[in-house]
Design a protein around this motif. Sequence first.
Motif, PDB file in Angstrom:
ATOM      1  N   LYS A   1      -3.545  -0.052   6.385  1.00 25.53           N
ATOM      2  CA  LYS A   1      -2.648  -1.213   6.248  1.00 25.53           C
ATOM      3  C   LYS A   1      -1.444  -1.085   7.054  1.00 25.53           C
ATOM      4  O   LYS A   1      -0.890  -1.565   7.719  1.00 25.53           O
ATOM      5  CB  LYS A   1      -2.021  -1.517   4.713  1.00 25.53           C
ATOM      6  CG  LYS A   1      -2.946  -1.568   3.835  1.00 25.53           C
ATOM      7  CD  LYS A   1      -3.857  -2.984   4.127  1.00 25.53           C
ATOM      8  CE  LYS A   1      -4.964  -3.282   2.879  1.00 25.53           C
ATOM      9  NZ  LYS A   1      -5.707  -4.223   3.299  1.00 25.53           N
TER      10      LYS A   1
ATOM     11  N   SER B   1      -5.761   3.688   2.089  1.00 26.12           N
ATOM     12  CA  SER B   1      -5.568   2.270   1.965  1.00 26.12           C
ATOM     13  C   SER B   1      -3.927   2.239   2.885  1.00 26.12           C
ATOM     14  O   SER B   1      -3.918   1.239   3.634  1.00 26.12           O
ATOM     15  CB  SER B   1      -5.326   1.862   0.613  1.00 26.12           C
ATOM     16  OG  SER B   1      -4.802   0.518   0.515  1.00 26.12           O
TER      17      SER B   1
ATOM     18  N   ALA C   1       0.698  -1.357   0.144  1.00 27.06           N
ATOM     19  CA  ALA C   1       0.110  -0.014  -0.187  1.00 27.06           C
ATOM     20  C   ALA C   1       0.684   1.340  -0.054  1.00 27.06           C
ATOM     21  O   ALA C   1       0.557   2.171  -0.608  1.00 27.06           O
ATOM     22  CB  ALA C   1      -0.936  -0.093   1.010  1.00 27.06           C
TER      23      ALA C   1
ATOM     24  N   TYR D   1      -8.544   7.224  -2.086  1.00 25.68           N
ATOM     25  CA  TYR D   1      -8.174   5.530  -1.951  1.00 25.68           C
ATOM     26  C   TYR D   1      -6.957   5.349  -1.559  1.00 25.68           C
ATOM     27  O   TYR D   1      -6.782   4.320  -0.753  1.00 25.68           O
ATOM     28  CB  TYR D   1      -8.825   4.964  -3.250  1.00 25.68           C
ATOM     29  CG  TYR D   1      -8.450   3.573  -3.332  1.00 25.68           C
ATOM     30  CD1 TYR D   1      -9.170   2.647  -2.804  1.00 25.68           C
ATOM     31  CD2 TYR D   1      -7.324   2.945  -3.793  1.00 25.68           C
ATOM     32  CE1 TYR D   1      -9.223   1.259  -2.591  1.00 25.68           C
ATOM     33  CE2 TYR D   1      -7.111   1.421  -3.821  1.00 25.68           C
ATOM     34  CZ  TYR D   1      -7.968   0.651  -3.284  1.00 25.68           C
ATOM     35  OH  TYR D   1      -7.752  -0.622  -3.167  1.00 25.68           O
TER      36      TYR D   1
END
Length: 224
Positions: A49, A45, A23, A41
């Motif tokens: 993570k 993300s 990520a 996004y």
Amino acid sequence: MQAKVIEILTSLAGTRIEAEDKARKALAAEAADMTKGLTSYSIRSAMEKTADAMPWRLLMEDQGDGEQITVFLKLRKRLTSQLINTTSSSSSCTIVNEQDRLKWDGVRRFLQDTDYLVSALEAAERAAEEPAPAPEPEPAKSVPARRPTPAQRKALELIAQGGVTRSQFSLRGRERISSDNGTIYADTFDVLLREGWVTLDSSKSLFQGQPIGLTEAGRAHLSA
């Protein structure tokens, strides 16, 4: 049981840390492309993570401080206490608030994902405390000595040179036998271990690499 728990923890840690790395790299690649704007996004993300991997990174970093199961249980206790006693962030910055929320979500997932391992350890401890019935003696059987195949003997020779370890870096990855002097297949190693020709130091985690050595029975085949 403890060795199995350590193996599972190592695999889970590898999975979470690899997901964080993927990520972060995706976000870095997007940020480096000056022709495109950053998307929520990729940012979210990477934040998610990273939060998921944080407890697992703590677990791996603490491995040198003591016995691995003890380190794991102490980390769970510490994170549980922090989760109970910490209030939500009330910063005027929404990103800071979201980062804080994701952090504690990651801690909750770590505790949930490892809860069954604690139950398994407790069950094994209770079973160990119960006296086992005395086994009935079996008559001695004459078993012919087994000799290694050429491939197995070659593996014994490589192990005798030293520096051979068993490792695994992700939940989905296969176990690997690492040797600087040649290839040892996992199936071959399993036979050597089953026959009592090699030793495996399971006090080390698969993430660190478990050293492999020869037993006296294994050395006897090399001198034969």
